[in-house]
Write an enzyme that holds these catalytic residues in place. Structure first.
Site, PDB file in Angstrom:
ATOM      1  N   HIS A 134       0.836  -1.213   0.000  1.00 26.10           N
ATOM      2  CA  HIS A 134       0.000   0.000   0.000  1.00 26.10           C
ATOM      3  C   HIS A 134       0.868   1.259   0.000  1.00 26.10           C
ATOM      4  O   HIS A 134       0.516   2.263   0.614  1.00 26.10           O
ATOM      5  CB  HIS A 134      -0.993  -0.025   1.167  1.00 26.10           C
ATOM      6  CG  HIS A 134      -2.025  -1.107   0.990  1.00 26.10           C
ATOM      7  ND1 HIS A 134      -3.115  -0.967   0.173  1.00 26.10           N
ATOM      8  CD2 HIS A 134      -2.090  -2.366   1.487  1.00 26.10           C
ATOM      9  CE1 HIS A 134      -3.838  -2.082   0.186  1.00 26.10           C
ATOM     10  NE2 HIS A 134      -3.224  -2.955   0.972  1.00 26.10           N
ATOM     11  N   THR A 135       1.993   1.171  -0.668  1.00 29.12           N
ATOM     12  CA  THR A 135       2.856   2.338  -0.862  1.00 29.12           C
ATOM     13  C   THR A 135       2.953   2.706  -2.342  1.00 29.12           C
ATOM     14  O   THR A 135       3.271   3.844  -2.661  1.00 29.12           O
ATOM     15  CB  THR A 135       4.283   2.084  -0.336  1.00 29.12           C
ATOM     16  OG1 THR A 135       4.722   0.828  -0.869  1.00 29.12           O
ATOM     17  CG2 THR A 135       4.325   2.031   1.172  1.00 29.12           C
ATOM     18  N   ASP A 136       2.699   1.742  -3.246  1.00 33.33           N
ATOM     19  CA  ASP A 136       2.982   2.040  -4.673  1.00 33.33           C
ATOM     20  C   ASP A 136       2.107   3.164  -5.202  1.00 33.33           C
ATOM     21  O   ASP A 136       2.589   4.056  -5.900  1.00 33.33           O
ATOM     22  CB  ASP A 136       2.924   0.789  -5.563  1.00 33.33           C
ATOM     23  CG  ASP A 136       1.582   0.079  -5.625  1.00 33.33           C
ATOM     24  OD1 ASP A 136       0.674   0.403  -4.831  1.00 33.33           O
ATOM     25  OD2 ASP A 136       1.438  -0.827  -6.484  1.00 33.33           O
ATOM     26  N   LEU A 152      -0.688 -12.931  -5.237  1.00 32.96           N
ATOM     27  CA  LEU A 152       0.569 -13.179  -5.953  1.00 32.96           C
ATOM     28  C   LEU A 152       0.508 -12.672  -7.394  1.00 32.96           C
ATOM     29  O   LEU A 152       1.304 -13.052  -8.241  1.00 32.96           O
ATOM     30  CB  LEU A 152       0.913 -14.679  -5.923  1.00 32.96           C
ATOM     31  CG  LEU A 152       1.114 -15.264  -4.527  1.00 32.96           C
ATOM     32  CD1 LEU A 152       1.366 -16.766  -4.596  1.00 32.96           C
ATOM     33  CD2 LEU A 152       2.267 -14.582  -3.792  1.00 32.96           C
ATOM     34  N   SER A 153      -0.480 -11.823  -7.648  1.00 36.94           N
ATOM     35  CA  SER A 153      -0.575 -11.112  -8.931  1.00 36.94           C
ATOM     36  C   SER A 153      -0.835 -12.006 -10.137  1.00 36.94           C
ATOM     37  O   SER A 153      -0.229 -11.831 -11.196  1.00 36.94           O
ATOM     38  CB  SER A 153       0.686 -10.275  -9.192  1.00 36.94           C
ATOM     39  OG  SER A 153       0.804  -9.303  -8.208  1.00 36.94           O
ATOM     40  N   SER A 154      -1.764 -12.943  -9.982  1.00 37.21           N
ATOM     41  CA  SER A 154      -2.124 -13.749 -11.154  1.00 37.21           C
ATOM     42  C   SER A 154      -2.739 -12.870 -12.238  1.00 37.21           C
ATOM     43  O   SER A 154      -2.486 -13.079 -13.424  1.00 37.21           O
ATOM     44  CB  SER A 154      -3.090 -14.866 -10.767  1.00 37.21           C
ATOM     45  OG  SER A 154      -4.265 -14.325 -10.208  1.00 37.21           O
ATOM     46  N   ASP A 168       2.909  -4.524  -9.331  1.00 37.87           N
ATOM     47  CA  ASP A 168       2.821  -5.902  -9.804  1.00 37.87           C
ATOM     48  C   ASP A 168       3.308  -6.026 -11.247  1.00 37.87           C
ATOM     49  O   ASP A 168       4.023  -6.965 -11.608  1.00 37.87           O
ATOM     50  CB  ASP A 168       1.376  -6.399  -9.696  1.00 37.87           C
ATOM     51  CG  ASP A 168       0.792  -6.166  -8.311  1.00 37.87           C
ATOM     52  OD1 ASP A 168       1.569  -5.918  -7.374  1.00 37.87           O
ATOM     53  OD2 ASP A 168      -0.442  -6.221  -8.166  1.00 37.87           O
ATOM     54  N   TYR A 186      -9.696  -1.889  -0.830  1.00 36.91           N
ATOM     55  CA  TYR A 186      -8.496  -1.346  -1.474  1.00 36.91           C
ATOM     56  C   TYR A 186      -8.762   0.074  -1.965  1.00 36.91           C
ATOM     57  O   TYR A 186      -7.981   1.001  -1.709  1.00 36.91           O
ATOM     58  CB  TYR A 186      -8.103  -2.251  -2.644  1.00 36.91           C
ATOM     59  CG  TYR A 186      -6.829  -1.851  -3.338  1.00 36.91           C
ATOM     60  CD1 TYR A 186      -5.613  -2.407  -2.970  1.00 36.91           C
ATOM     61  CD2 TYR A 186      -6.827  -0.897  -4.362  1.00 36.91           C
ATOM     62  CE1 TYR A 186      -4.433  -2.043  -3.596  1.00 36.91           C
ATOM     63  CE2 TYR A 186      -5.654  -0.524  -4.996  1.00 36.91           C
ATOM     64  CZ  TYR A 186      -4.469  -1.106  -4.609  1.00 36.91           C
ATOM     65  OH  TYR A 186      -3.300  -0.736  -5.233  1.00 36.91           O
TER      66      TYR A 186
HETATM   67  C1  GLA Z   1      -2.347  -4.968  -4.984  1.00 36.32           C
HETATM   68  C2  GLA Z   1      -2.156  -3.891  -6.052  1.00 36.32           C
HETATM   69  C3  GLA Z   1      -0.754  -3.293  -5.981  1.00 36.32           C
HETATM   70  C4  GLA Z   1      -0.416  -2.849  -4.568  1.00 36.32           C
HETATM   71  C5  GLA Z   1      -0.752  -3.944  -3.547  1.00 36.32           C
HETATM   72  C6  GLA Z   1      -0.577  -3.479  -2.128  1.00 36.32           C
HETATM   73  O1  GLA Z   1      -1.506  -6.049  -5.268  1.00 36.32           O
HETATM   74  O2  GLA Z   1      -2.369  -4.428  -7.336  1.00 36.32           O
HETATM   75  O3  GLA Z   1      -0.628  -2.240  -6.901  1.00 36.32           O
HETATM   76  O4  GLA Z   1      -1.064  -1.646  -4.265  1.00 36.32           O
HETATM   77  O5  GLA Z   1      -2.068  -4.432  -3.709  1.00 36.32           O
HETATM   78  O6  GLA Z   1       0.747  -3.196  -1.882  1.00 36.32           O
END
Ligand code: GLA
Length: 379
Positions: A40-42, A132-134, A179, A228
């Site tokens: 939650h920093t990007d 895990l960004s699928s 991601d 989110y």
């Molecule tokens: C999700 C979002 C990212 C990031 C994370 C939290 O994965 O897709 O961009 O904000 O949450 O760090």
């Protein structure tokens, strides 16, 4: 959809078979990621430290007549059938996973690509809905492939931005760029320090005697999308209240009494400290930073759950150096570090403890830093 036993063998043959006899003209591959620290920093233009993992989305692409883009998945049901000129609305495409395809098709068309008809077969070994960004692995692989097939000359940062754009069109969730950048810039056995303002990426080696353990809590991510968006809005409001463009520019004194903003400011400091410790080989400093990150995500940012807290606790009791929830939170995975030689022991002890308390079935694996998205003529 959920595979836990490492990359599948035989995927290229199965993908070729799914193209119904057409010969692939190219293969594109994009990995998922685990975020070691910096959540939650990007979207606040802060710092993150993810690692591309050895789980990926693989596409086989063949040319087809008729101005349509047809996509099949080895794991997901249905056939996605779209206009190659990008006229489908990503928000309404069925089956729903096709929304990512529609988003990518639309984005590259708006960039000026002229896409031929295509048959695409895809397969993913990135566990879905786990943090895990699928989705990003899918969006990056598609955007990379379609941009190249549409003869756009995009660098990796532009592909990352376009893949994020495709995801936002598909889901409506206002994600950050971590991601997609992780998937594009991954390097074997390295994590990536990313400055989400300048988009500079520095690969930092993971020492071979350190293991990155990922454990799915067995709890699917719920509320992740709506919460989110709220958290992001909280951060934007906090920055606005301070007269700043983003929380990247805030100091600790300015955010001392605002837990959301305090998380972001302290998390940025932890990411930089973690990167320094990793570069210097000060391994003992890493664990406490992970634990502090989890506490901040739990108490200040409020994106943990009792189950994720239990899992972090179980990993620490089992002897991990440090552990934290990873990704957006509200379920999904926890990441932990241990000495490589103790990894299996920590995993079995922690999962047993966790299962005993929660009755959920955790799914662990050891993740390895992997190279970023790539194109090849053969699988
Ligand atoms: C999700 C979002 C990212 C990031 C994370 C939290 O994965 O897709 O961009 O904000 O949450 O760090």
């Amino acid at each position: 959809m959920y595979q836990h036993d490492g990359p599948m063998d035989g995927r290229p043959e199965q993908l070729t078979a799914a193209l119904n006899g057409a010969t692939p003209i190219g293969w594109w591959r994009a990995p998922g990621r685990v975020n070691l620290i910096g959540d939650h920093t990007d979207y606040c233009e802060g710092f993150v430290l993810p690692m591309a993992i050895d789980r990926d989305c693989l596409l086989a692409v063949a040319e087809a007549d008729g101005g349509r883009i047809r996509v099949r998945s080895l794991e997901l049901d249905g056939v996605v059938d779209l206009d190659a000129a990008g006229r489908d609305d990503p928000r309404t495409v069925e089956p729903a996973w096709g929304r990512f395809v529609a988003g990518a098709v639309q984005v590259v068309n708006e960039r000026g690509a002229s896409l031929p008809g295509l048959d695409i077969a895809l397969s993913s070994t990135v566990p879905a809905g786990s943090g895990l960004s699928s989705s990003s692995a899918l969006a990056v692989a598609l955007t990379f492939a379609l941009a190249q097939l549409g003869e756009l000359k995009l660098d990796r940062r532009e592909i990352a931005r376009d893949a994020l754009d495709a995801e936002v069109r598909a889901t409506g969730v206002p994600g950050g760029l971590m991601d997609q950048l992780a998937s594009l810039y991954g390097e074997a056995d390295h994590a990536l320090l990313i400055d989400c303002r300048s988009l500079d990426v520095e690969a930092i080696a993971i020492p071979p005697d350190l293991a990155v353990i990922v454990v799915h809590s067995g709890l699917p991510r719920t509320l992740a999308d709506s919460e989110y968006a709220q958290r992001r809005a909280d951060c934007e409001r906090a920055a606005g209240g301070l007269g700043l463009p983003t929380l990247r520019d805030a100091t600790f004194d300015q955010v001392r009494d605002d837990p959301r903003a305090r998380h972001v400011v302290t998390e940025n400091e932890r990411v930089l400290a973690f990167a320094r410790a990793l570069r210097d080989g000060s391994i003992n400093e890493l664990g406490p930073l992970l634990n502090a990150s989890h506490a901040s995500l739990r108490d200040d940012f409020e994106v943990s759950t009792p189950e994720l807290d239990q899992l972090v606790h179980a990993l620490m009791e089992a002897g991990a150096m440090g552990a934290r929830l990873t990704g957006a939170g509200f379920g999904g995975c926890v990441v932990a570090l241990t000495a490589a030689k103790r990894a299996q022991r920590v995993i079995s002890d922690a999962t047993e403890r966790y299962q005993g308390v929660t009755r959920l079935t955790p799914i662990p694996f050891v993740a390895h830093g992997s190279e970023g998205a790539r194109h090849s003529l053969a699988p």
